[in-house]
Design an enzyme around this catalytic site. Structure first.
Site, PDB file in Angstrom:
ATOM      1  N   GLY A 167       3.012   1.994  10.806  1.00  0.00           N
ATOM      2  CA  GLY A 167       4.120   3.041  10.559  1.00  0.00           C
ATOM      3  C   GLY A 167       4.773   3.548  11.948  1.00  0.00           C
ATOM      4  N   HIS A 213      -9.423   1.303   5.080  1.00  0.00           N
ATOM      5  CA  HIS A 213      -8.032   1.609   5.899  1.00  0.00           C
ATOM      6  C   HIS A 213      -8.253   2.575   7.077  1.00  0.00           C
ATOM      7  CE1 HIS A 213      -4.023   2.463   6.691  1.00  0.00           C
ATOM      8  NE2 HIS A 213      -3.685   1.372   6.063  1.00  0.00           N
ATOM      9  N   ASN A 237       0.905  -1.184   0.059  1.00  0.00           N
ATOM     10  CA  ASN A 237      -0.096   0.071  -0.030  1.00  0.00           C
ATOM     11  C   ASN A 237       0.901   0.981  -0.076  1.00  0.00           C
ATOM     12  OD1 ASN A 237      -1.753   2.058   0.590  1.00  0.00           O
ATOM     13  ND2 ASN A 237      -2.461   1.387   2.529  1.00  0.00           N
ATOM     14  N   TRP A 238       0.990   1.693  -1.048  1.00  0.00           N
ATOM     15  CA  TRP A 238       1.914   2.852  -1.282  1.00  0.00           C
ATOM     16  C   TRP A 238       1.279   4.261  -0.598  1.00  0.00           C
ATOM     17  CZ3 TRP A 238       4.904   3.429  -6.525  1.00  0.00           C
ATOM     18  CH2 TRP A 238       5.881   2.206  -6.575  1.00  0.00           C
ATOM     19  N   LYS A 239      -0.009   4.146  -0.139  1.00  0.00           N
ATOM     20  CA  LYS A 239      -0.526   5.171   0.466  1.00  0.00           C
ATOM     21  C   LYS A 239      -0.319   6.891  -0.371  1.00  0.00           C
ATOM     22  CE  LYS A 239       0.016   3.073   4.813  1.00  0.00           C
ATOM     23  NZ  LYS A 239       0.344   3.137   6.266  1.00  0.00           N
ATOM     24  N   SER A 267       3.512  -2.340  10.201  1.00  0.00           N
ATOM     25  CA  SER A 267       5.133  -2.604  10.595  1.00  0.00           C
ATOM     26  C   SER A 267       5.850  -3.860  10.160  1.00  0.00           C
ATOM     27  CB  SER A 267       5.470  -2.331  11.898  1.00  0.00           C
ATOM     28  OG  SER A 267       5.032  -0.702  12.175  1.00  0.00           O
ATOM     29  N   GLU A 315      -4.952  -4.990  10.702  1.00  0.00           N
ATOM     30  CA  GLU A 315      -4.201  -3.910  10.909  1.00  0.00           C
ATOM     31  C   GLU A 315      -4.425  -3.164  12.154  1.00  0.00           C
ATOM     32  OE1 GLU A 315      -2.099  -2.878   6.855  1.00  0.00           O
ATOM     33  OE2 GLU A 315      -3.991  -1.297   7.188  1.00  0.00           O
ATOM     34  N   GLU A 341      -6.373   4.706   8.014  1.00  0.00           N
ATOM     35  CA  GLU A 341      -6.306   6.247   7.901  1.00  0.00           C
ATOM     36  C   GLU A 341      -7.473   6.784   7.155  1.00  0.00           C
ATOM     37  OE1 GLU A 341      -2.614   5.339   5.725  1.00  0.00           O
ATOM     38  OE2 GLU A 341      -1.515   4.830   7.602  1.00  0.00           O
ATOM     39  N   GLY A 375       3.068  -1.120   4.025  1.00  0.00           N
ATOM     40  CA  GLY A 375       2.868   0.289   3.710  1.00  0.00           C
ATOM     41  C   GLY A 375       4.629   0.364   3.473  1.00  0.00           C
ATOM     42  N   GLY A 376       5.306   1.065   4.503  1.00  0.00           N
ATOM     43  CA  GLY A 376       6.617   1.623   4.282  1.00  0.00           C
ATOM     44  C   GLY A 376       7.347   0.716   3.512  1.00  0.00           C
TER      45      GLY A 376
HETATM   46  P1  13P Z   1       3.225   0.202   7.646  1.00  0.00           P
HETATM   47  O1  13P Z   1       3.557  -1.346   7.060  1.00  0.00           O
HETATM   48  O2  13P Z   1       3.955   1.200   7.269  1.00  0.00           O
HETATM   49  O3  13P Z   1       3.294  -0.107   8.973  1.00  0.00           O
HETATM   50  O4  13P Z   1       1.827   0.234   7.042  1.00  0.00           O
HETATM   51  C1  13P Z   1       0.819  -0.504   7.102  1.00  0.00           C
HETATM   52  C2  13P Z   1      -0.357  -0.229   6.483  1.00  0.00           C
HETATM   53  O5  13P Z   1      -1.204   0.638   6.869  1.00  0.00           O
HETATM   54  C3  13P Z   1      -0.794  -0.935   5.300  1.00  0.00           C
HETATM   55  O6  13P Z   1      -1.920  -0.567   4.806  1.00  0.00           O
END
Ligand code: 13P
Length: 255
Positions: free
Chosen positions: A175, A99, A11-13, A214, A169, A101, A235-236
């Site tokens: 993050g 999600h 997920n590149w957000k 994470s 999640e 966020e 994510g990251g």
């Molecule tokens: P991280 O892997 O950066 O913690 O993010 C997880 C995430 O929100 C994937 O949707």
């Protein structure tokens, strides 16, 4: 489920300009080696602005692409939103809905997420529906109750393994570099699995459950080997092809 049914999703957000397409291409190019003999599905959920060009860039590879959100309507007067058929048209086969966020930034409710998942299905997309508790909720001992309620309200009738993936999640793990214990992940995934089974019968057994929060190359094998974990939402570490491919390679080497 075996490792052959694993889905490793990025997920590149809100990250990625044109230059990042090189990273996407590097992920696609590295997949055959990273997957080795395992039939692992790989997905990157791009910002909508990169989808069409992303689809061009990874054409003829086994990398699937997804969006990160969609509106509940198929078209109409919704300035700034994106509809599921638009994502499909641009080259997506998946879309993330709910999600944390978006729940936090845009006050998304389970009822809204339910409608978004239905919109994804109408467009022929697989919905990756996210659930998860906050730190406060976990500390209050309410994690199972919260996620249970999210599942009940957000997952529409008609869920099936070929059009729904659930991503657990924990909000406090996203993050932050903090991850739940393997026991915590096992407990939650088993709980979700039971819920799906009760509601959807045998089909509920087949819906993939991803862990997200994470996930990195050095903890991927430990998290992916927990019972009822069928992949990860990352994510990251999905922004960097070496890290993302290393996580896929970790999945491929699980027994
Ligand atoms: P991280 O892997 O950066 O913690 O993010 C997880 C995430 O929100 C994937 O949707």
């Amino acid at each position: 489920m075996t490792k052959d049914s694993m889905l490793i999703a990025g997920n590149w957000k809100m990250n990625g300009l044109s230059a990042a397409l090189a990273e996407l291409q590097a992920i696609a190019a590295g997949l055959p080696a990273a997957c080795a003999q395992a039939d692992i599905a790989a997905l990157v959920c791009l910002p909508a602005s990169l989808l069409s060009r992303g689809a061009e860039a990874v054409r003829n590879s086994r990398l699937a692409l997804g969006g990160q959100d969609c509106h509940f309507a198929d078209s109409g007067a919704h300035t700034g939103d994106i509809a599921a058929p638009m994502l499909k048209d641009a080259g997506a086969s998946y879309v993330i809905v709910g999600h944390s966020e978006r729940r936090a930034d845009h006050c998304e409710t389970d009822e809204l997420i339910h409608r978004k998942a239905e919109a994804a299905w109408r467009a022929g997309l697989v919905a990756v529906l996210c659930v998860g508790e906050t730190l406060e909720q976990r500390e209050q001992g309410a994690a199972l109750e919260i996620v249970g309620r999210q599942c009940e309200a957000a997952i529409p009738a008609g869920a099936a393994a070929d059009r729904l993936v659930i991503a657990y999640e924990p909000v406090w793990a996203i993050g932050t570099g903090k991850v739940p214990t393997r026991d915590n992940v096992a407990e939650m995934h088993n709980f979700i699995r039971q819920k799906l089974h009760r509601r959807f019968g045998e089909m509920g057994e087949k819906i993939r459950l991803l862990y997200g929060g994470s996930v990195k190359p050095d903890n991927a094998a430990a998290l992916l080997s927990v019972p009822h974990v069928h992949g990860a939402l990352i994510g990251g570490a999905s922004l960097n092809h070496k890290d993302f491919l290393a996580i896929i390679a970790a999945a491929a080497t699980l027994p």
